[in-house]
Design a protein around this motif. Structure first.
Motif, PDB file in Angstrom:
ATOM      1  N   THR A  51       0.848  -1.189   0.000  1.00  0.00           N
ATOM      2  CA  THR A  51       0.000   0.000   0.000  1.00  0.00           C
ATOM      3  C   THR A  51       0.882   1.236   0.000  1.00  0.00           C
ATOM      4  O   THR A  51       2.080   1.158   0.268  1.00  0.00           O
ATOM      5  CB  THR A  51      -0.882   0.065   1.262  1.00  0.00           C
ATOM      6  OG1 THR A  51      -0.033   0.101   2.416  1.00  0.00           O
ATOM      7  CG2 THR A  51      -1.829  -1.125   1.356  1.00  0.00           C
ATOM      8  N   SER A  52       0.265   2.372  -0.276  1.00  0.00           N
ATOM      9  CA  SER A  52       0.944   3.651  -0.105  1.00  0.00           C
ATOM     10  C   SER A  52      -0.008   4.601   0.610  1.00  0.00           C
ATOM     11  O   SER A  52      -1.230   4.451   0.531  1.00  0.00           O
ATOM     12  CB  SER A  52       1.380   4.239  -1.456  1.00  0.00           C
ATOM     13  OG  SER A  52       0.257   4.486  -2.267  1.00  0.00           O
ATOM     14  N   GLY A  53       0.572   5.550   1.308  1.00  0.00           N
ATOM     15  CA  GLY A  53      -0.224   6.487   2.087  1.00  0.00           C
ATOM     16  C   GLY A  53      -0.403   5.971   3.498  1.00  0.00           C
ATOM     17  O   GLY A  53      -1.046   4.933   3.709  1.00  0.00           O
ATOM     18  N   SER A  54       0.161   6.676   4.442  1.00  0.00           N
ATOM     19  CA  SER A  54       0.171   6.184   5.822  1.00  0.00           C
ATOM     20  C   SER A  54      -1.222   6.047   6.416  1.00  0.00           C
ATOM     21  O   SER A  54      -1.541   5.041   7.061  1.00  0.00           O
ATOM     22  CB  SER A  54       1.012   7.116   6.696  1.00  0.00           C
ATOM     23  OG  SER A  54       2.355   7.116   6.262  1.00  0.00           O
ATOM     24  N   GLU A  55      -2.076   7.037   6.217  1.00  0.00           N
ATOM     25  CA  GLU A  55      -3.416   6.996   6.816  1.00  0.00           C
ATOM     26  C   GLU A  55      -4.200   5.799   6.288  1.00  0.00           C
ATOM     27  O   GLU A  55      -4.807   5.038   7.060  1.00  0.00           O
ATOM     28  CB  GLU A  55      -4.162   8.300   6.519  1.00  0.00           C
ATOM     29  CG  GLU A  55      -5.510   8.389   7.217  1.00  0.00           C
ATOM     30  CD  GLU A  55      -6.206   9.735   6.988  1.00  0.00           C
ATOM     31  OE1 GLU A  55      -7.430   9.776   7.173  1.00  0.00           O
ATOM     32  OE2 GLU A  55      -5.522  10.713   6.626  1.00  0.00           O
ATOM     33  N   HIS A  56      -4.181   5.612   4.983  1.00  0.00           N
ATOM     34  CA  HIS A  56      -4.864   4.471   4.365  1.00  0.00           C
ATOM     35  C   HIS A  56      -4.281   3.148   4.862  1.00  0.00           C
ATOM     36  O   HIS A  56      -5.016   2.201   5.164  1.00  0.00           O
ATOM     37  CB  HIS A  56      -4.747   4.564   2.839  1.00  0.00           C
ATOM     38  CG  HIS A  56      -5.058   3.291   2.124  1.00  0.00           C
ATOM     39  ND1 HIS A  56      -6.342   2.772   2.047  1.00  0.00           N
ATOM     40  CD2 HIS A  56      -4.253   2.409   1.475  1.00  0.00           C
ATOM     41  CE1 HIS A  56      -6.310   1.627   1.380  1.00  0.00           C
ATOM     42  NE2 HIS A  56      -5.059   1.387   1.019  1.00  0.00           N
ATOM     43  N   THR A  57      -2.968   3.079   4.952  1.00  0.00           N
ATOM     44  CA  THR A  57      -2.302   1.847   5.370  1.00  0.00           C
ATOM     45  C   THR A  57      -2.683   1.461   6.790  1.00  0.00           C
ATOM     46  O   THR A  57      -3.010   0.304   7.069  1.00  0.00           O
ATOM     47  CB  THR A  57      -0.773   2.019   5.243  1.00  0.00           C
ATOM     48  OG1 THR A  57      -0.451   2.227   3.867  1.00  0.00           O
ATOM     49  CG2 THR A  57      -0.035   0.786   5.750  1.00  0.00           C
ATOM     50  N   VAL A  58      -2.668   2.429   7.691  1.00  0.00           N
ATOM     51  CA  VAL A  58      -3.018   2.156   9.089  1.00  0.00           C
ATOM     52  C   VAL A  58      -4.472   1.704   9.185  1.00  0.00           C
ATOM     53  O   VAL A  58      -4.798   0.731   9.885  1.00  0.00           O
ATOM     54  CB  VAL A  58      -2.752   3.388   9.974  1.00  0.00           C
ATOM     55  CG1 VAL A  58      -3.322   3.195  11.379  1.00  0.00           C
ATOM     56  CG2 VAL A  58      -1.252   3.673  10.044  1.00  0.00           C
ATOM     57  N   GLU A  59      -5.346   2.378   8.471  1.00  0.00           N
ATOM     58  CA  GLU A  59      -6.771   2.029   8.494  1.00  0.00           C
ATOM     59  C   GLU A  59      -7.000   0.609   7.982  1.00  0.00           C
ATOM     60  O   GLU A  59      -7.742  -0.177   8.580  1.00  0.00           O
ATOM     61  CB  GLU A  59      -7.555   3.035   7.652  1.00  0.00           C
ATOM     62  CG  GLU A  59      -9.057   2.839   7.682  1.00  0.00           C
ATOM     63  CD  GLU A  59      -9.786   3.894   6.861  1.00  0.00           C
ATOM     64  OE1 GLU A  59     -10.660   3.517   6.073  1.00  0.00           O
ATOM     65  OE2 GLU A  59      -9.459   5.090   7.000  1.00  0.00           O
TER      66      GLU A  59
END
Length: 196
Positions: A51-59
Motif C-alpha cells: 500500500t501507499s499512504g500512511s493513513e490508508h495503510t493504518v486504516e
C-alpha cells in the motif's frame, strides 16, 4: 514456552526502545482471539503492506478487508518511522506456515526453506506491517528500517530472545515475498546490534 506480554508491557517496551508510538483506537482489545488461541509466542514477523499512504495503510491494517478481517498485525510501521498500534492478541498477519521454520525459530537456529503451510502462525508470532508497495522500487527510509528493528528488538528483549527469533513473512509461508526491498539477514543484524 512464552506467554504473550500484556498490551501495557508491549506499549512500554516499544517506548523504552526509543520508538514513537501512535495508539489507534481501542488497539489493546482489538484482536481475533475468538478465532483461536494467542500464544505461546515464539517470534516476531515482519511484512510489507503493498500500500501507499500512511493513513490508508493504518486504516487497512486495523480494519482489514472483506476477505480478511482486521487487525492484520499488531503494529504498522509507516515511512516516517512511527509505529501505529492497531491490535493486540491474535491477528491475521502470518497465516499458515512451515512447522520446521517454527521449530528453528524456537531453537534460534538457521532457518530451513519454507516448503509447507501446516502451522498456525497467527498464534505464535507478533506481527509488524511496514508501509511499502513491495515492488522492489519503493524506498525504505532509514527511519522506517530503524523503527522495524527497534520494534522487533523490543519484543525480543522482553522475552529474552535473540535476533534469530525475527523472521520475514517470506521465510514462513511458501509463495510470500515480503518484506521486499531489504534482506532479513540485514534486519536481524540490526536487531542483534540493538540487543547487545
Amino acid at each position: 514456552m512464552a506467554s504473550p506480554m500484556s498490551a501495557g508491557s508491549f506499549l512500554s517496551r516499544l517506548k523504552a526502545e526509543g520508538i514513537t508510538v501512535v495508539e489507534v483506537g481501542d488497539w489493546e482489545h482489538h484482536n481475533r482471539n475468538h478465532k483461536g488461541p494467542w500464544g505461546p509466542v515464539h517470534g516476531v514477523m515482519i511484512h510489507h503492506t503493498v500500500t501507499s499512504g500512511s493513513e490508508h495503510t493504518v486504516e487497512l491494517c486495523r480494519d482489514g478487508y472483506s476477505g480478511l478481517p482486521g487487525p492484520l498485525c499488531h503494529g504498522v510501521i509507516t515511512k516516517d518511522g512511527r509505529v501505529h498500534l492497531v491490535g493486540f492478541g491474535r491477528s491475521n498477519h502470518a497465516g499458515l506456515g512451515d512447522d520446521d521454520v517454527l521449530s528453528a525459530v524456537i531453537a534460534e537456529t538457521a532457518l530451513p526453506a519454507d516448503n509447507e503451510a501446516n502451522t498456525d502462525g497467527n498464534r505464535h508470532f507478533y506481527g509488524f506491517e511496514c508501509e511499502n508497495l513491495g515492488d522492489g522500487e519503493d524506498p525504505w527510509p532509514e527511519a522506517q528500517l530503524e523503527a522495524a528493528a527497534r520494534a522487533a528488538a523490543a519484543v525480543c528483549r522482553h522475552h529474552g530472545w535473540t535476533e534469530r527469533s525475527v523472521i520475514g513473512h517470506l521465510e514462513w509461508q511458501p509463495g510470500k515475498i515480503d518484506p521486499r526491498g531489504f534482506t532479513m539477514a540485514a534486519m536481524r543484524a540490526r536487531v542483534r546490534d540493538l540487543l547487545q
